[in-house]
Design an enzyme around this catalytic site. Structure first.
Site, short mmCIF file in Angstrom:
data_model
loop_
_atom_site.label_atom_id
_atom_site.label_comp_id
_atom_site.label_asym_id
_atom_site.label_seq_id
_atom_site.Cartn_x
_atom_site.Cartn_y
_atom_site.Cartn_z
N ASN A 223 42.58 35.31 44.28
CA ASN A 223 42.26 36.75 43.72
C ASN A 223 40.90 36.95 44.29
OD1 ASN A 223 41.51 38.77 42.38
ND2 ASN A 223 42.17 38.08 40.46
N HIS B 118 47.73 44.58 44.69
CA HIS B 118 46.46 43.54 43.92
C HIS B 118 46.75 42.08 43.91
CE1 HIS B 118 43.00 41.66 42.41
NE2 HIS B 118 43.70 41.51 41.20
N CYS C 81 39.32 44.75 39.55
CA CYS C 81 40.64 44.26 40.28
C CYS C 81 41.37 45.78 40.91
CB CYS C 81 41.58 43.32 39.68
SG CYS C 81 41.09 41.74 39.50
#
Length: 356
Positions: A313, A283, A115
């Site tokens: 995500n 993020h 990530c």
């Protein structure tokens, strides 16, 4: 002559073919739109059609970025590809994308920072350009998380609308064991074309990056690795150990503390303040995390961008997708100070500042 900075020449993104609303997931596990929104802020995500690969998404995003930059594929002299969901265990996706785009034998580098892949990759790209190694660099972040989903073909057909046949109560109960993770992720790809600039008023200004492996098992995939012999076996598959294992409390605590620290650190490094930031693009792991980061930094809503509601995500793709939307909607304008920040498995985290 070494260029002053690296600047973005073009951007683009794509998603998987199937838009999956929260209510669709309630057909295959014990969940609801309210349950998912309350915990994550996510309203929908996209999954690819079976057979679509991560490098395929990367190619689609790259073509959009190249078109936006008005740069042809044969002008690209370096490729950097960030993903944690490659087409194969090896090779990485960089060379696969290179071939699919018809690019000559330029270097293709793959990175695995999950990530935080975009932040880490952006620093690598900046270093390559500032060193004069690359003049036109293609940077791609793409993921196909639907491969993690421990669902049968019947379940996928049900949520994508291909079938109305219900799954068994036993499968429904098994899927429910993983609902806290399977509701989080989507499939997408984002891309940037980067190049040098001598304009001291524009481009990437600085980075701070950190890693701490002491809590690695708070977010990892406990299968299909060379800690085992063989590296994958039937027991791992039967127990669905290929689904990410996550200690949500540890991840949340790390994110809401380390991300604001990184933003403050990078601002200090380049001689700016948080108040100078015109747009924070974090993020997109969980809306609750980003809201806590925003509160810690005391930034108003109009200077923070979130789109996890629409995409979920998408790991290495989240920041380039959000940046592309901000850039093309006018939320980010020439001269604006933009801050990218993220934290991911490893743990790896960091922040970057850029003058648009």
């Amino acid at each position: 002559m070494t260029p002053a900075f690296t600047r973005v020449l073009g951007s683009g993104f794509v998603t998987g073919e199937h838009c999956i609303k929260n209510d669709a997931l309630s057909k295959i596990c014990e969940t609801s739109d309210e349950w998912i929104r309350e915990r994550t802020g996510i309203e929908q995500r996209y999954f690819v059609e079976e057979g679509t690969t991560t490098s395929d998404l990367g190619v689609r995003a790259a073509r959009k970025a190249l078109e936006d930059a008005k740069v042809s594929a044969d002008e690209i002299d370096y490729i950097v590809f960030a993903t944690m969901t490659p087409d194969y265990y090896f090779p990485g996706c960089g060379s696969l994308l290179q071939t699919k785009l018809g690019i000559a034998n330029v270097p293709a580098l793959d990175i695995r920072q999950q990530c935080s892949g975009f932040i880490y990759g952006l620093q690598v790209c900046d270093a390559l350009i500032r060193a004069g190694i690359s003049k036109r660099l293609l940077f791609v972040g793409a993921e196909i998380h639907s491969g993690f989903m421990p669902w049968s073909k019947k379940a996928f057909d049900l949520i994508t609308g291909k079938s109305q046949e219900a799954i068994t109560p036993e499968e429904h109960a098994r899927n429910t064991q993983f609902r806290d993770r399977t509701s989080l992720f989507g499939d997408a790809g984002g891309a940037l074309v980067l190049g040098p600039t001598d304009d001291p008023e524009r481009g990437l200004l600085g980075f701070v990056l950190h890693s701490d492996g002491s809590k690695a098992e708070s977010l990892y995939v406990p299968a299909a690795g060379f800690a085992y012999r063989p590296y994958v076996n039937q027991g791992q598959v039967d127990e669905a150990r290929y689904v990410p294992s996550m200690d949500g409390r540890t991840v949340f605590k790390m994110a809401v503390s380390k991300m604001p620290e990184a933003v403050n650190e990078v601002c200090q490094k380049v001689g700016a303040t948080v108040d100078d930031i015109r747009m924070l693009i974090a993020h997109q792991a969980n809306l609750r995390i980003n809201e806590a980061v925003q509160k810690s930094l005391k930034l108003p809503d109009e200077r923070v961008y979130n789109n996890i509601q629409r995409y979920g995500n998408t790991t290495a793709a989240t920041i380039p997708i959000a940046y592309d939307e901000c850039r093309k909607s006018g939320k980010v304008k020439a001269g604006d100070l933009v801050c990218f920040v993220g934290l991911g498995a490893g743990f790896h985290w960091g922040a970057a500042l850029m003058r648009e």
